[in-house]
Scaffold this active site. Structure first.
Site, PDB file in Angstrom:
ATOM      1  NE  ARG A   1      -1.876  -2.251   2.756  1.00 60.13           N
ATOM      2  CZ  ARG A   1      -2.075  -3.524   2.409  1.00 60.13           C
ATOM      3  NH1 ARG A   1      -3.147  -3.862   1.763  1.00 60.13           N
ATOM      4  NH2 ARG A   1      -1.221  -4.476   2.750  1.00 60.13           N
ATOM      5  CB  THR A   2       3.635   2.479   2.095  1.00 62.90           C
ATOM      6  OG1 THR A   2       2.977   2.083   3.294  1.00 62.90           O
ATOM      7  CG2 THR A   2       4.337   3.812   2.313  1.00 62.90           C
TER       8      THR A   2
ATOM      9  CE  LYS B   1      26.011  -3.847  -9.048  1.00 59.85           C
ATOM     10  NZ  LYS B   1      26.001  -2.774 -10.057  1.00 59.85           N
TER      11      LYS B   1
ATOM     12  NE  ARG C   1       7.750   0.618   4.194  1.00 58.83           N
ATOM     13  CZ  ARG C   1       6.538   0.103   4.337  1.00 58.83           C
ATOM     14  NH1 ARG C   1       6.316  -1.177   4.063  1.00 58.83           N
ATOM     15  NH2 ARG C   1       5.531   0.852   4.757  1.00 58.83           N
TER      16      ARG C   1
ATOM     17  CG  HIS D   1       4.480   4.017   8.220  1.00 56.16           C
ATOM     18  ND1 HIS D   1       4.597   4.808   7.087  1.00 56.16           N
ATOM     19  CD2 HIS D   1       3.951   2.837   7.801  1.00 56.16           C
ATOM     20  CE1 HIS D   1       4.152   4.121   6.050  1.00 56.16           C
ATOM     21  NE2 HIS D   1       3.757   2.924   6.453  1.00 56.16           N
TER      22      HIS D   1
END
Ligand code: NCD
Length: 314
Positions: free
Chosen positions: A66-67, A95, A116, A144
């Site tokens: 959703r986010t 890497k 995120r 959040h």
């Protein structure tokens, strides 16, 4: 980067959104008001291309549905473009590149970065290396903030107010960043708040102490305390933060909102969740008016449109 809004009306202009505490109450109410306008424009399909030619980068080092998708939809609805990765395995993190280096490079490709990460505080650290605003889309067990703006907009849409409510927040309150940011935001309002969790997963004391300045706060491990609530905000027990699956099983499955719960609860109770759900909300209540969690998920788009508009346009 930290320029003041030219006419002084938009306090978010070119600012980071790392914690809900970055916003004062007026800014929060401003975003909620703007989100309502965005919702109307979405419904009427009369969207202004306010962010035409602007680019948003979504850098997601942790899973999301959703986010990320509602941020991307929001940007595209406003006429902007989107770049990014949904999985760190497709980024140069594999890497050995540092987050700081990735952010520094991407900030020369995009006008805003939605990040995120699995470490609490990572987005604040990353912001020091960015020439463009960073939005914290969830940092480990930290915060959040954009979810909280969706939550507040939803509470206001469902109940018509943000004060004078009994709000029960249930589940994994130790590891739940959405619950943390929501609790911080509730410091701005006056409500009765009850945190319902097994004692191992209760809301951290420092968050409760702050909240007690404006709200009556109770902590309990019994879901019965939610029966007379106006809002029941369910969160899943977050398996990814447990040392083993066995430890998770000991605390999962304890709280379930189902038809039996609704029979005993007040008839106007509103059930919310940031989603995803695992087993804490029974599918049998999905069709009930009380079930607001998919309306809440839908609100992710207009609220994130409002956030992007306020950060990117003066
Ligand atoms: C939450 C998250 O990722 O913090 N979901 C979301 O963003 N809507 C809640 C969760 O993962 O349980």
């Amino acid at each position: 980067m930290r320029r003041a809004s030219p006419d002084g009306v938009n306090p978010l202009f070119m600012k980071n959104l790392l914690s809900i505490k970055d916003l004062d109450k007026d800014s929060v109410l401003g975003i909620i008001g703007e989100s309502g306008k965005m919702q109307k424009l979405l419904e009427a399909r009369t969207l202004p291309k306010l962010l035409d030619g602007r680019i948003m980068a979504t850098l997601f080092y942790e899973p999301s549905t959703r986010t990320r998708l509602s941020f991307e939809a929001a940007m595209q609805r406003l006429g902007g473009g989107v770049i990014g990765f949904a999985d760190k395995s497709s980024s140069s993190a594999m890497k050995g590149e540092s987050l700081a280096d990735t952010v520094q490079a991407v900030s020369s490709y995009a006008d805003v970065i939605v990040l995120r990460h699995d470490e609490a505080g990572a987005t604040r650290g990353a912001a020091r290396f960015s020439d463009v605003p960073i939005i914290n889309a969830g940092d480990g067990i930290g915060e959040h903030p954009s979810q909280t703006l969706v939550d507040l907009f939803t509470i206001n849409s469902e109940k018509g107010k943000l004060d004078g409510l009994k709000i029960a927040i249930v589940g994994d309150l130790k590891n739940g960043r959405a619950a943390h940011s929501l609790a911080h935001a509730l410091e701005m309002f006056e409500n009765d708040v009850v945190f319902i969790a097994p004692k191992e997963l209760q809301m951290p004391n420092e968050i409760c102490y702050e909240l007690e300045k404006s709200c009556a706060v109770e902590k309990t491990d019994s879901l019965n305390a939610a029966l007379d609530a106006d809002i029941v905000y369910m969160t899943r027990i977050k398996r990814e933060w447990f040392p083993s699956y066995q430890e998770y099983l000991k605390l999962s499955g304890r709280y379930v909102v189902d038809g039996r719960f609704l029979e005993k609860a007040g008839k106007d109770v509103t059930i919310m969740s940031p989603l995803p759900r695992v087993d804490e909300i029974s599918n049998e209540i999905d069709g009930r008016d009380n079930a607001a969690y998919f309306r809440q998920a839908a609100n992710g788009v207009p609220v994130r449109m409002a956030i992007l508009k306020q950060i990117l346009s003066a």
